[in-house]
Motif scaffolding. Structure first.
Motif, PDB file in Angstrom:
ATOM      1  N   ASP A  48     -56.000 -14.881   6.421  1.00  0.00           N
ATOM      2  CA  ASP A  48     -55.383 -15.904   7.016  1.00  0.00           C
ATOM      3  C   ASP A  48     -54.797 -17.090   5.828  1.00  0.00           C
ATOM      4  OD1 ASP A  48     -56.645 -15.743   9.415  1.00  0.00           O
ATOM      5  OD2 ASP A  48     -58.649 -16.104   8.626  1.00  0.00           O
ATOM      6  N   ILE A  49     -53.731 -16.335   5.095  1.00  0.00           N
ATOM      7  CA  ILE A  49     -53.017 -16.971   4.101  1.00  0.00           C
ATOM      8  C   ILE A  49     -52.108 -18.071   4.739  1.00  0.00           C
ATOM      9  CG2 ILE A  49     -51.485 -16.727   2.018  1.00  0.00           C
ATOM     10  CD1 ILE A  49     -54.468 -15.861   1.454  1.00  0.00           C
ATOM     11  N   VAL A  50     -52.163 -19.222   4.212  1.00  0.00           N
ATOM     12  CA  VAL A  50     -51.090 -20.170   4.997  1.00  0.00           C
ATOM     13  C   VAL A  50     -50.396 -20.877   3.828  1.00  0.00           C
ATOM     14  CG1 VAL A  50     -52.533 -20.497   7.103  1.00  0.00           C
ATOM     15  CG2 VAL A  50     -52.939 -22.032   5.029  1.00  0.00           C
ATOM     16  N   LYS A  51     -49.425 -21.404   4.138  1.00  0.00           N
ATOM     17  CA  LYS A  51     -48.837 -22.496   3.335  1.00  0.00           C
ATOM     18  C   LYS A  51     -49.294 -23.801   3.085  1.00  0.00           C
ATOM     19  CE  LYS A  51     -45.853 -19.114   1.323  1.00  0.00           C
ATOM     20  NZ  LYS A  51     -46.046 -18.737  -0.045  1.00  0.00           N
ATOM     21  N   TYR A  52     -49.524 -24.487   1.994  1.00  0.00           N
ATOM     22  CA  TYR A  52     -50.144 -25.672   1.930  1.00  0.00           C
ATOM     23  C   TYR A  52     -49.534 -26.489   0.642  1.00  0.00           C
ATOM     24  CZ  TYR A  52     -53.740 -29.545   1.607  1.00  0.00           C
ATOM     25  OH  TYR A  52     -54.253 -30.629   1.473  1.00  0.00           O
ATOM     26  N   ASP A  53     -48.934 -27.523   0.721  1.00  0.00           N
ATOM     27  CA  ASP A  53     -48.998 -28.331  -0.548  1.00  0.00           C
ATOM     28  C   ASP A  53     -49.981 -29.345  -1.155  1.00  0.00           C
ATOM     29  OD1 ASP A  53     -47.632 -29.494  -2.624  1.00  0.00           O
ATOM     30  OD2 ASP A  53     -46.164 -30.520  -1.576  1.00  0.00           O
ATOM     31  N   ALA A  54     -50.726 -28.823  -1.882  1.00  0.00           N
ATOM     32  CA  ALA A  54     -51.962 -29.904  -2.456  1.00  0.00           C
ATOM     33  C   ALA A  54     -51.456 -30.728  -3.437  1.00  0.00           C
ATOM     34  CB  ALA A  54     -53.030 -28.949  -2.806  1.00  0.00           C
ATOM     35  N   GLY A  55     -50.336 -30.523  -3.888  1.00  0.00           N
ATOM     36  CA  GLY A  55     -49.872 -31.786  -4.839  1.00  0.00           C
ATOM     37  C   GLY A  55     -50.151 -31.511  -6.003  1.00  0.00           C
ATOM     38  N   GLU A  56     -49.697 -32.481  -6.936  1.00  0.00           N
ATOM     39  CA  GLU A  56     -50.133 -32.290  -8.455  1.00  0.00           C
ATOM     40  C   GLU A  56     -51.377 -32.750  -8.823  1.00  0.00           C
ATOM     41  OE1 GLU A  56     -47.937 -31.196 -10.714  1.00  0.00           O
ATOM     42  OE2 GLU A  56     -45.950 -30.987  -9.590  1.00  0.00           O
ATOM     43  N   TRP A  57     -51.977 -32.375 -10.081  1.00  0.00           N
ATOM     44  CA  TRP A  57     -53.356 -32.849 -10.314  1.00  0.00           C
ATOM     45  C   TRP A  57     -52.795 -34.360 -10.921  1.00  0.00           C
ATOM     46  CZ3 TRP A  57     -57.740 -30.819  -9.491  1.00  0.00           C
ATOM     47  CH2 TRP A  57     -57.901 -29.438  -9.168  1.00  0.00           C
ATOM     48  N   THR A  58     -53.929 -35.343 -10.984  1.00  0.00           N
ATOM     49  CA  THR A  58     -53.749 -36.724 -11.319  1.00  0.00           C
ATOM     50  C   THR A  58     -54.793 -36.834 -12.487  1.00  0.00           C
ATOM     51  OG1 THR A  58     -55.425 -37.618  -9.928  1.00  0.00           O
ATOM     52  CG2 THR A  58     -53.221 -37.396  -8.847  1.00  0.00           C
ATOM     53  N   LYS A  59     -54.160 -37.807 -13.258  1.00  0.00           N
ATOM     54  CA  LYS A  59     -54.949 -38.143 -14.389  1.00  0.00           C
ATOM     55  C   LYS A  59     -56.742 -38.630 -14.106  1.00  0.00           C
ATOM     56  CE  LYS A  59     -54.935 -40.924 -18.764  1.00  0.00           C
ATOM     57  NZ  LYS A  59     -54.223 -41.934 -19.664  1.00  0.00           N
ATOM     58  N   GLU A  60     -56.629 -39.407 -12.960  1.00  0.00           N
ATOM     59  CA  GLU A  60     -57.875 -39.951 -12.827  1.00  0.00           C
ATOM     60  C   GLU A  60     -58.762 -38.686 -12.149  1.00  0.00           C
ATOM     61  OE1 GLU A  60     -55.003 -42.890 -12.774  1.00  0.00           O
ATOM     62  OE2 GLU A  60     -54.647 -41.093 -11.426  1.00  0.00           O
ATOM     63  N   GLU A  61     -58.360 -37.618 -11.491  1.00  0.00           N
ATOM     64  CA  GLU A  61     -58.956 -36.422 -11.004  1.00  0.00           C
ATOM     65  C   GLU A  61     -59.649 -35.763 -12.270  1.00  0.00           C
ATOM     66  OE1 GLU A  61     -57.014 -35.298  -6.926  1.00  0.00           O
ATOM     67  OE2 GLU A  61     -56.132 -34.633  -8.715  1.00  0.00           O
ATOM     68  N   ILE A  62     -58.593 -35.729 -13.291  1.00  0.00           N
ATOM     69  CA  ILE A  62     -59.147 -35.094 -14.581  1.00  0.00           C
ATOM     70  C   ILE A  62     -60.076 -35.864 -15.249  1.00  0.00           C
ATOM     71  CG2 ILE A  62     -58.491 -34.340 -16.776  1.00  0.00           C
ATOM     72  CD1 ILE A  62     -57.233 -32.731 -14.721  1.00  0.00           C
ATOM     73  N   GLU A  63     -60.316 -37.197 -15.322  1.00  0.00           N
ATOM     74  CA  GLU A  63     -61.214 -37.978 -16.062  1.00  0.00           C
ATOM     75  C   GLU A  63     -62.608 -37.974 -15.081  1.00  0.00           C
ATOM     76  OE1 GLU A  63     -60.866 -39.603 -18.644  1.00  0.00           O
ATOM     77  OE2 GLU A  63     -58.885 -38.921 -19.094  1.00  0.00           O
ATOM     78  N   GLU A  64     -62.194 -37.898 -13.748  1.00  0.00           N
ATOM     79  CA  GLU A  64     -63.492 -37.610 -13.065  1.00  0.00           C
ATOM     80  C   GLU A  64     -64.361 -36.285 -13.249  1.00  0.00           C
ATOM     81  OE1 GLU A  64     -64.981 -37.541  -8.085  1.00  0.00           O
ATOM     82  OE2 GLU A  64     -62.869 -38.005  -8.702  1.00  0.00           O
ATOM     83  N   LEU A  65     -63.503 -35.329 -13.430  1.00  0.00           N
ATOM     84  CA  LEU A  65     -63.936 -33.999 -13.839  1.00  0.00           C
ATOM     85  C   LEU A  65     -64.739 -34.094 -15.159  1.00  0.00           C
ATOM     86  CD1 LEU A  65     -61.361 -31.591 -12.682  1.00  0.00           C
ATOM     87  CD2 LEU A  65     -63.850 -31.770 -11.757  1.00  0.00           C
ATOM     88  N   LYS A  66     -64.075 -34.753 -16.088  1.00  0.00           N
ATOM     89  CA  LYS A  66     -64.707 -34.874 -17.394  1.00  0.00           C
ATOM     90  C   LYS A  66     -66.005 -35.637 -17.409  1.00  0.00           C
ATOM     91  CE  LYS A  66     -60.254 -34.917 -20.318  1.00  0.00           C
ATOM     92  NZ  LYS A  66     -59.505 -35.664 -21.042  1.00  0.00           N
ATOM     93  N   ASN A  67     -66.032 -36.636 -16.801  1.00  0.00           N
ATOM     94  CA  ASN A  67     -67.304 -37.543 -16.674  1.00  0.00           C
ATOM     95  C   ASN A  67     -68.564 -36.670 -16.082  1.00  0.00           C
ATOM     96  OD1 ASN A  67     -65.924 -39.676 -17.649  1.00  0.00           O
ATOM     97  ND2 ASN A  67     -65.538 -40.619 -15.535  1.00  0.00           N
ATOM     98  N   GLN A  68     -68.099 -35.757 -15.086  1.00  0.00           N
ATOM     99  CA  GLN A  68     -69.279 -34.862 -14.551  1.00  0.00           C
ATOM    100  C   GLN A  68     -69.494 -33.589 -15.463  1.00  0.00           C
ATOM    101  OE1 GLN A  68     -69.764 -34.856 -10.411  1.00  0.00           O
ATOM    102  NE2 GLN A  68     -67.882 -36.055 -10.469  1.00  0.00           N
ATOM    103  N   LYS A  69     -69.021 -33.618 -16.540  1.00  0.00           N
ATOM    104  CA  LYS A  69     -68.909 -32.401 -17.486  1.00  0.00           C
ATOM    105  C   LYS A  69     -68.486 -31.077 -16.707  1.00  0.00           C
ATOM    106  CE  LYS A  69     -72.617 -33.941 -20.642  1.00  0.00           C
ATOM    107  NZ  LYS A  69     -73.928 -33.660 -21.330  1.00  0.00           N
ATOM    108  N   LEU A  70     -67.480 -31.122 -15.930  1.00  0.00           N
ATOM    109  CA  LEU A  70     -66.968 -30.126 -15.102  1.00  0.00           C
ATOM    110  C   LEU A  70     -65.588 -29.806 -15.879  1.00  0.00           C
ATOM    111  CD1 LEU A  70     -67.624 -30.968 -11.421  1.00  0.00           C
ATOM    112  CD2 LEU A  70     -68.688 -29.312 -12.995  1.00  0.00           C
ATOM    113  N   TYR A  71     -65.098 -30.192 -16.860  1.00  0.00           N
ATOM    114  CA  TYR A  71     -63.781 -30.006 -17.332  1.00  0.00           C
ATOM    115  C   TYR A  71     -63.673 -30.113 -18.803  1.00  0.00           C
ATOM    116  CZ  TYR A  71     -58.654 -30.580 -18.090  1.00  0.00           C
ATOM    117  OH  TYR A  71     -57.437 -30.269 -18.456  1.00  0.00           O
ATOM    118  N   ASP A  72     -62.871 -29.075 -19.458  1.00  0.00           N
ATOM    119  CA  ASP A  72     -62.736 -29.119 -20.950  1.00  0.00           C
ATOM    120  C   ASP A  72     -61.282 -28.278 -20.847  1.00  0.00           C
ATOM    121  OD1 ASP A  72     -62.410 -29.041 -23.405  1.00  0.00           O
ATOM    122  OD2 ASP A  72     -64.566 -28.828 -23.797  1.00  0.00           O
ATOM    123  N   ILE A  73     -60.236 -28.657 -21.237  1.00  0.00           N
ATOM    124  CA  ILE A  73     -59.149 -27.772 -21.154  1.00  0.00           C
ATOM    125  C   ILE A  73     -59.308 -26.528 -22.191  1.00  0.00           C
ATOM    126  CG2 ILE A  73     -57.675 -28.931 -22.741  1.00  0.00           C
ATOM    127  CD1 ILE A  73     -55.278 -28.430 -20.831  1.00  0.00           C
TER     128      ILE A  73
END
Length: 357
Positions: free
Chosen positions: A214-239
């Motif tokens: 069930d592979i389909v084409k889908y455009d999820a777009g670019e990551w945003t700065k706000e999403e990155i900050e949200e992940l950082k606040n929850q300790k889910l992100y560290d590049i």
């Protein structure tokens, strides 16, 4: 009294002499048995007379072969098919060039210095040769589709040619028969030479189909700065540009980055501009990255449907996830699988899936 002493001394000397003789005889017997065992071992492991050959240049039906002969007891003479006799007089090894005809039997007789005799047959069988295999959507294609690039079920064709001494061979099953899935396909090739039927098998591994369902084409777009900050606040992100592991988990320590998202950043991140340009990190959710530099790059480009719902005869996608690896929330090499790791993986996966709904 003196005579008695002399007699005792003589007796002792005699006993010692007997002991020495017995020791020497035993030692000699032991040496002989050891050498005999060693020789038997050599003769068991290796033939007394051995003939091997390598196929060399070919001109028409004339084929040059390099023959190597080894005789443990030395070579006395070699009878060739001409008939000719090659006298060697004691050489242990001998290499000779010889011209043979295709599909003709040649008998060689090797006689050692001790009279041992061995016959060997050389016969170069005609071989079925095949061209390069191509897998494509059309027959007689001269290129192959990339691996894991086709939706499962799409008809594909395996293309190659088999010949026997210049004559086209028949191939079963026919190459005109389409395939629809990955796997190992075996073909039987048949040709005729000098009235004899020659057959050979050809195995072809097909990897052109996407294995994920069930592979389909889908455009999820670019990551945003706000999403990155949200992940950082929850300790889910560290590049994690170098895709390495540490001894700490982000959930426990600010210095850790194990089991955190880190293979991507937002578009326009000036601090990571070079890493973006060098494709060490990604900014688009449709892309895939390797879990470790040089290793683990996903084969898929697309989104896999995880959950759907039927409403009024229509099917709606409720959850999907990228079939590749656009997040890199962990290194290619895992550390100790403790409770923190299991907890963190569950958090990351759940949070990531939520974005795909």
């Amino acid at each position: 009294m003196k005579n008695k002493v002399n007699n005792v001394i003589k007796l002792i000397i005699l006993i010692l002499a007997v002991i020495v003789i017995l020791v020497l005889v035993g030692k000699k017997s032991l040496i002989e048995n050891t050498e005999k065992s060693k020789k038997t071992s050599i003769e068991t492991e290796n033939e007394k007379i051995r003939l091997t050959y390598e196929v060399g240049e070919r001109t028409g039906n004339d084929i040059k072969v390099l023959i190597e002969i080894i005789a443990q007891e030395g070579i006395r003479e070699i009878h060739t098919p001409e008939p000719d006799i090659i006298y060697v007089y004691g050489g242990i090894e001998l290499a000779i060039d010889y011209i043979v005809k295709l599909d003709v039997e040649y008998k060689f007789i090797i006689i050692s210095e001790t009279g041992e005799e061995k016959q060997e047959i050389i016969r170069i069988e005609p071989q079925i040769e095949t061209t390069t295999v191509f897998i494509n959507e059309t027959q007689n294609a001269i290129t192959s589709l990339p691996e894991y690039s086709v939706e499962k079920g799409t008809p594909l064709y395996i293309n190659f040619e088999a010949t026997l001494e210049g004559e086209i061979c028949t191939i079963e099953p026919p190459l005109s028969q389409a395939i629809t899935s990955n796997g190992l396909y075996t073909y039987i090739m048949t040709g005729k030479y000098n009235g004899r039927i020659i057959t050979a098998t050809k195995e072809v591994m097909v990897k052109q189909y996407n294995s994920a369902r069930d592979i389909v084409k889908y455009d999820a777009g670019e990551w945003t700065k706000e999403e990155i900050e949200e992940l950082k606040n929850q300790k889910l992100y560290d590049i994690n540009v170098d895709k390495t592991i540490s001894s700490q988990y982000k959930i426990n320590s600010e210095t850790g980055f194990n089991l955190t998202f880190g293979g991507f950043t937002y578009k326009g991140d000036s601090e990571n501009e070079n890493n973006i340009n060098e494709k060490k990190v990604i900014t688009n959710r449709n892309q895939s990255i390797s879990n470790e530099n040089g290793y683990g790059r996903p084969k898929y480009d697309g989104w896999q449907i995880l959950e759907t719902e039927g409403i009024n005869g229509k099917t709606y996608v409720k959850k999907l996830i990228h079939a590749g690896s656009p997040e890199n929330f962990s290194s290619y090499t895992f550390g100790t699988r403790d409770e923190d790791m299991q907890k963190m993986r569950k958090i990351c996966f759940t949070y990531y899936i939520r974005w795909k709904v």
